[in-house]
Each structure stands twice: as structure tokens, then as C-alpha cells.
Design a protein around this motif. Structure first.
Motif: not given
Ligand code: MG
Length: 385
Positions: A156, A159, A162, A274-275
Motif C-alpha cells: 500500500q 502506491n 515509484k 484492490y485497486p
């Protein structure tokens, strides 16, 4: 909204039970199509009645009973031989792996090779053969969304930046039941006391692994595999409040943490939706009750299993398979009262040190190392009696 069809491997364990509690709340989103258990046929029977899956697998000896009860309405499978088939059902969208132990490896690979979304709570398969699993996942475009709370937290947090901007991962640990007990008292504690984890309700094996901190050691290896991390990029942090489930530091020095209550339904539901995120119906983390977040460095002398796992993480190859298998046998012997608590480490350490490591092993070599380690461990356990 497309109905997601779900197979749960290990539906009668704590992960399976919690997964079903989530599915029950959202019948318009999720449909169970396969459930599996080993010996807990009573609970599996209840689950089948309630969720009406197309398939159920369990130990051979319970199959005739199940055939009498459910007749042709249920396809009844053998848990020893049919999990790979279940994990690759064409109609399945998500495979939740709640079963423990290295027995999950083959069905895990089967799900990945079928391009499924896989939600593993099981860490053993990733510890012993994570490289192969991740390689196959890339090849077959499978999505792996970890359910282990720390790995879910890292997933998580990633996110927020990068992957190539990542600098470091802080892997948090509550410290387990022995955090504030002196090492000299460890062998005086009963099995029940060791099983009394302060923060998480889990199965027995993983609760003992939390007491020895071997669980955190496995999670280091698991995180290395899942997120392609170097050992030097992972810092274990003892965090007794267990509010932060792990954190990621990025190049610019920003740290993103994932916090929440200690309830496995959070990471399980995240993997299922998810997502997207949807409400859980659970109470939120209460900062006013929490008051403080504290951190400590892990004590490698007091918890030698963690040091051993770090050493294995450095050497890799078949050694992770040996560590895992030896730990499974030693913890089982401890739970049965065959060895004392501190003997868990002593035995595993001997087995690990005797192993001739094979670098970049094949699946066969990994499973051979697993078998070798179990035999070696059993011999040492027998000698201790
Ligand atoms: Mg965990």
C-alpha cells in the motif's frame, strides 16, 4: 460491478474464516466457488452450507461423509492431490491462500501460472521459492496482493511513489509475547503463555514464530521476494503498539506509513477489492486511546532466530527452504511438549549449519532441501528426549 469469484485454500483457518466474514457482507461483489480444509470437516460442512461453493476439498477420510451429505450438489475433491486443480479453475478470479506451510507452494504456483489474482497470507511458499513464484507471476501476468499485514502495508505504501524511488522499508514487529520477559525465563513459560500474543489473534504455529521473532525473519525474506528488495534495504523496527504495519522511505526522505487496527480483515479486504477500497464496518484506529507510538531496535542476542533468519536471507538458495522446514518441525515439537522453547533455536541452527547450500535452486532442489531438513530436525528432536 463484476462479481468476483473466489477460491479459498484453507477456509477453516483464521485467514479463511476472516475472508468468509468479508465475503458474507458483500454478496453482490463476491462469490465463493471453492473451499478447502484438512481435518476440520465440521466447520467446512457449515461453510459449504452457508456459501454453497461448487467445489470443496478435504482429507480423503471425510470424503464419503461429505458425499452422503451433499450428493451431486458439490464437487468433492482430495486436499492432498487436487489443490493445484482448484487454484487454476478457469472461472476463478481470486485465489486466497490461507493454508499454512510449504504445502501451499504447488497450488500457489498453479494459481500464478493461470494468471489469477493471488492473495497469499501464507509466507512459507514465498520464503522457500519466492524467486520462482515472482518469475512465473511476471510471465503469466498474475497479480500478487499480499495479505500478510506487513507486506500489505508495504504494498500500500508503495502506491505513494515509484518503485525506483524507494530507499528503504521499515518492517515493523510488535515484538511478540516475550518482548519484556528476560531470556532466562523463556523456558519456564508454558505453551499457553507463549501462545498468548498481545496484539494479533493467529494460528498456533505463527504465534510461536512471533514469540521467537522467526516470523519477522521470514517476513524479511518474504519482502525481499515480493518487492525485489536487498537485505540492506530492510530495517526491522520493534513497535509494540502495532499501529504502524510497516513503512516505506523514498529517495527524498519522505516516509509513508500504513496504520490501522490489528485485524486481518483489513489486509484481506484490501486484497479482495484492490485497486479500490470499500468500508469494512470495523472500528477505526483511535489515536486518543493509542497516545504514543514507540520504537526499539530488535535484540538479536535475545532473539537468535531473527539473527539466524537474517543470515539465511544473506545466503539465500536452498537455505531458506531448510530454515522454513526445520522451523515447522521444531515448532510442532514444542507445541506437542517434545522440546523446550529455547531448543527451537538450538535445533534449527544445527540443521541450517549442516546444510550444503545450492544457489538458484530448481523447484525439485527446494523440495529436496525441505525433506532433508525435516528428517534432520526430527532426528535432533528425538535425541533431545
Ligand atoms: Mg505478519
Amino acid at each position: 460491478m463484476k462479481l468476483k469469484k473466489i477460491v479459498i485454500l484453507g477456509s477453516t483457518g483464521s485467514i479463511g474464516i476472516n475472508t468468509l466474514r468479508i465475503i458474507e457482507r458483500f454478496p453482490e461483489r463476491f462469490k465463493v466457488i471453492g473451499l478447502t480444509a484438512y481435518q476440520n470437516s465440521k466447520l467446512l460442512e457449515k461453510q459449504v452450507r452457508k456459501f454453497s461453493p461448487r467445489y470443496a476439498a478435504l482429507d480423503k477420510k471425510h470424503i464419503p461423509d461429505f458425499q452422503k451429505i451433499f450428493g451431486k450438489s458439490l464437487k468433492i475433491l482430495d486436499v492432498e492431490t487436487d489443490l493445484e486443480f482448484l487454484a487454476s479453475l478457469p472461472e476463478a478470479d481470486i485465489v486466497v491462500i490461507g493454508m499454512r506451510g510449504s504445502a501451499a507452494l504447488k497450488p500457489f504456483l498453479s494459481a500464478v501460472r493461470s494468471g489469477k489474482t493471488v492473495a497469499p497470507a501464507n509466507k512459507e511458499a514465498l520464503v522457500i521459492a519466492g524467486d520462482i513464484i515472482m518469475q512465473e507471476a511476471r510471465r503469466h501476468q498474475a497479480t500478487i496482493i499480499p495479505v500478510d499485514s506487513e507486506q500489505s502495508a508495504i504494498f500500500q505504501c508503495l502506491n505513494g511513489g515509484k518503485r525506483d524511488e524507494l530507499k528503504k522499508v521499515y518492517l515493523t514487529a510488535s515484538g511478540g509475547v516475550l518482548l519484556n520477559i528476560p531470556q532466562t525465563k523463556f523456558d519456564q513459560l508454558s505453551v499457553a503463555e507463549i501462545l498468548n500474543h498481545p496484539r494479533w489473534q493467529m494460528g498456533k504455529k505463527i504465534t510461536v514464530d512471533s514469540a521467537t521473532l522467526m516470523n519477522k525473519g521470514f517476513e524479511i525474506i518474504e519482502a525481499m521476494r515480493l518487492f525485489d528488495l536487498k537485505l540492506s534495504e530492510i530495517q526491522v523496527l520493534i513497535h509494540p503498539e502495532a499501529a504502524i504495519h510497516s513503512m516505506v522511505e523514498f529517495k527524498d526522505g519522505s516516509i509513508i506509513a500504513q496504520l490501522g487496527i490489528t485485524d486481518m480483515r483489513l489486509p484481506i479486504q484490501y486484497a479482495l477489492t484492490y485497486p479500490n477500497r470499500i468500508e469494512t464496518g470495523l472500528k477505526a484506529l483511535d489515536f486518543f486511546k493509542l497516545k504514543a507510538l514507540t520504537f526499539k531496535e530488535p535484540d538479536f542476542k535475545k532473539f537468535p532466530c531473527l539473527a539466524l533468519a537474517v543470515d539465511v536471507a544473506k545466503k539465500q538458495g536452498t537455505l531458506a527452504s531448510v530454515l522454513n522446514a526445520s522451523d515447522e518441525q521444531a515448532v510442532e515439537a514444542f507445541l506437542d511438549g517434545r522440546i523446550g522453547f529455547t531448543q527451537i533455536y538450538n535445533i534449527i541452527e544445527k540443521v541450517v549449519s549442516r546444510h550444503r547450500v545450492i544457489a538458484q535452486p530448481s523447484l525439485t532442489q527446494i523440495l529436496d532441501a525441505d525433506r532433508w531438513a525435516r528428517e534432520e530436525t526430527e532426528q535432533l528432536i528425538a535425541k533431545k528426549r
